[in-house]
Design a protein around this motif. Sequence first.
Motif, mmCIF file in Angstrom:
data_model
loop_
_atom_site.group_PDB
_atom_site.id
_atom_site.type_symbol
_atom_site.label_atom_id
_atom_site.label_comp_id
_atom_site.label_asym_id
_atom_site.label_seq_id
_atom_site.Cartn_x
_atom_site.Cartn_y
_atom_site.Cartn_z
ATOM 1 N N ARG A 13 -29.778 12.091 7.888
ATOM 2 C CA ARG A 13 -28.189 11.692 8.999
ATOM 3 C C ARG A 13 -27.413 11.573 7.232
ATOM 4 N N TRP A 14 -26.105 12.034 8.028
ATOM 5 C CA TRP A 14 -24.901 11.610 7.094
ATOM 6 C C TRP A 14 -23.191 11.758 8.391
ATOM 7 N N TRP A 15 -22.713 10.909 8.067
ATOM 8 C CA TRP A 15 -21.206 11.084 8.066
ATOM 9 C C TRP A 15 -20.516 11.104 7.443
ATOM 10 N N TYR A 16 -19.937 12.321 7.272
ATOM 11 C CA TYR A 16 -18.552 12.743 5.829
ATOM 12 C C TYR A 16 -17.260 12.628 6.609
ATOM 13 N N VAL A 17 -16.778 12.272 5.720
ATOM 14 C CA VAL A 17 -15.123 11.980 5.617
ATOM 15 C C VAL A 17 -14.091 12.676 4.272
ATOM 16 N N ASP A 18 -13.732 13.556 4.120
ATOM 17 C CA ASP A 18 -12.787 13.346 3.240
ATOM 18 C C ASP A 18 -10.808 13.608 3.790
ATOM 19 N N ALA A 19 -10.266 13.490 2.925
ATOM 20 C CA ALA A 19 -8.403 13.353 3.102
ATOM 21 C C ALA A 19 -7.870 13.127 1.436
ATOM 22 N N ILE A 20 -6.958 13.765 1.830
ATOM 23 C CA ILE A 20 -5.604 14.627 1.129
ATOM 24 C C ILE A 20 -4.549 13.303 0.840
ATOM 25 N N SER A 21 -4.014 12.518 0.617
ATOM 26 C CA SER A 21 -2.891 12.161 1.079
ATOM 27 C C SER A 21 -1.482 12.915 1.261
ATOM 28 N N ALA A 22 -0.320 12.786 1.414
ATOM 29 C CA ALA A 22 0.606 13.853 2.338
ATOM 30 C C ALA A 22 1.397 14.268 1.235
ATOM 31 N N ASP A 23 1.398 13.206 0.039
ATOM 32 C CA ASP A 23 2.621 13.659 -1.125
ATOM 33 C C ASP A 23 1.204 14.257 -1.652
ATOM 34 N N GLN A 83 -8.597 -3.567 -3.345
ATOM 35 C CA GLN A 83 -9.109 -3.406 -5.184
ATOM 36 C C GLN A 83 -9.690 -2.180 -4.670
ATOM 37 N N PRO A 84 -9.285 -0.897 -5.702
ATOM 38 C CA PRO A 84 -7.535 -1.080 -6.310
ATOM 39 C C PRO A 84 -6.278 -1.382 -5.105
ATOM 40 N N ASP A 85 -5.745 -0.928 -5.981
ATOM 41 C CA ASP A 85 -4.353 -1.326 -5.754
ATOM 42 C C ASP A 85 -3.711 -0.247 -4.660
ATOM 43 N N ILE A 86 -4.237 0.377 -3.960
ATOM 44 C CA ILE A 86 -3.353 1.759 -3.295
ATOM 45 C C ILE A 86 -3.642 1.476 -1.748
ATOM 46 N N GLN A 87 -2.185 2.521 -1.189
ATOM 47 C CA GLN A 87 -2.339 2.443 -0.534
ATOM 48 C C GLN A 87 -1.580 3.979 0.120
ATOM 49 N N TRP A 88 -2.615 4.633 1.585
ATOM 50 C CA TRP A 88 -1.700 5.677 1.513
ATOM 51 C C TRP A 88 -2.474 6.298 2.320
ATOM 52 N N THR A 89 -1.388 7.295 2.965
ATOM 53 C CA THR A 89 -1.155 8.667 4.607
ATOM 54 C C THR A 89 -2.076 9.451 4.283
ATOM 55 N N GLY A 90 -2.519 10.419 4.923
ATOM 56 C CA GLY A 90 -2.267 11.848 5.172
ATOM 57 C C GLY A 90 -3.576 12.542 6.173
ATOM 58 N N SER A 91 -3.983 13.636 5.448
ATOM 59 C CA SER A 91 -5.021 14.328 6.011
ATOM 60 C C SER A 91 -5.894 14.241 6.103
ATOM 61 N N ALA A 92 -6.783 14.322 6.829
ATOM 62 C CA ALA A 92 -8.519 14.108 6.756
ATOM 63 C C ALA A 92 -9.666 15.253 8.174
ATOM 64 N N TYR A 93 -10.516 15.055 7.511
ATOM 65 C CA TYR A 93 -11.613 15.970 8.673
ATOM 66 C C TYR A 93 -12.590 15.503 7.921
ATOM 67 N N LEU A 94 -13.738 14.925 9.019
ATOM 68 C CA LEU A 94 -14.773 14.113 10.070
ATOM 69 C C LEU A 94 -15.878 14.667 10.111
ATOM 70 N N ASP A 95 -17.274 14.857 9.580
ATOM 71 C CA ASP A 95 -18.067 15.985 9.781
ATOM 72 C C ASP A 95 -19.643 15.028 10.443
ATOM 73 N N GLY A 96 -20.670 15.811 10.268
ATOM 74 C CA GLY A 96 -21.810 14.767 10.153
ATOM 75 C C GLY A 96 -22.579 15.876 10.459
ATOM 76 N N ASN A 97 -23.796 15.456 8.788
ATOM 77 C CA ASN A 97 -24.938 16.399 9.331
ATOM 78 C C ASN A 97 -26.931 15.437 10.190
ATOM 79 N N HIS A 98 -27.698 16.673 10.023
ATOM 80 C CA HIS A 98 -28.787 15.663 10.305
ATOM 81 C C HIS A 98 -29.727 16.777 10.075
ATOM 82 N N GLY A 99 -31.322 16.210 9.547
ATOM 83 C CA GLY A 99 -32.435 16.902 9.387
ATOM 84 C C GLY A 99 -33.697 16.433 9.451
ATOM 85 N N SER A 100 -34.664 17.065 10.324
ATOM 86 C CA SER A 100 -35.958 16.750 10.206
ATOM 87 C C SER A 100 -37.252 16.450 8.519
ATOM 88 N N GLU A 101 -36.775 17.240 7.821
ATOM 89 C CA GLU A 101 -37.301 18.020 6.612
ATOM 90 C C GLU A 101 -36.460 17.275 5.484
#
Length: 302
Positions: free
Chosen positions: A8-18, A154-172
């Motif tokens: 099972r996994w939960w996946y997030v990706d995102a890109i900053s507004a700039d 660490q590292p010293d980074i701050q930003w905002t943006g758009s994101a996406y969240l999904d999940g997959n699971h399997g029995s093999e």
Amino acid sequence: MVPPGGYRWWYVDAISADGRYGLTIIGFIGSVFSPYYKKSGRDIPLDHSCLNIALYGKSGARWVMTERGAADIAQSRDHLQIGPSAMRWQNDKLIIDIEERDIRLGIPWRRRVKGRIVLTPEVLNARSFKLDAAGKHNWHTIAPRARIDVAMDQPDIQWTGSAYLDGNHGSEPIEDGFRDWHWSRAHAGEDVAVIYEGTRRDGSHFASALRFDQHGTPHEEELPLVAPLPPTLWAMKRQTRADRGHASVLRTWEDSPFYARSALSMRIFGKPVTAVQESISLNRLIHPVVQFMLPYKMPREV
């Protein structure tokens, strides 16, 4: 509960507004890429868990994928603790607290990676999809569209943006179900476009183009034309689907012997978009040479 042999996994990706930064975060139970899980016989998925963190940008790029044993894992319906890091739902937000060390090939010391990431869904989707007829592999886009706030110490980074969240699971094991796949997602106006296609282990092909509307409801659309992309330095084949069958690579985020992740520029459903795309070869993943190399990228702490 993840069954023996499963994942099972939960996946997030995102890109900053700039557009300067990107990230992916994946919480794994029964890590599908783990050579330790494969070698163990995959009897105890919880004993092979990890939080994969990839930060992208000209400054502050980091890679984390340290596997941990069952004694370092705690989970409940709204919370997953993996060693010193955790993912949890709180007040309808997904909060990810990170306390890790990065991995750099050829460099013995590992830099600290610490911070908090908050994902706020803008739309939610309740429908999941079977990726095979038997239902051994399943995919669920949880939040097709979300806002993200990144506050790294660490590292010293701050930003905002758009994101996406999904999940997959399997029995093999995932390589028992598939030979390869290509996946991409893009925010296209008020809609979200997700393309998922590949080849199952039995040789059958699957492909879908989904449009998630402003309420998060998925609609199956006609598949756009195949948009070939240049292979990576590791000669990984990658492709997507796009209007007029054309897309270009803005940045190759990950280039490995069996996996590539990229940021693309293209049009989908009539809208110009920046897409996140991935291609994976499960045949390459299980090759003995790749299995030998993986521990250098994915260390294990118990």
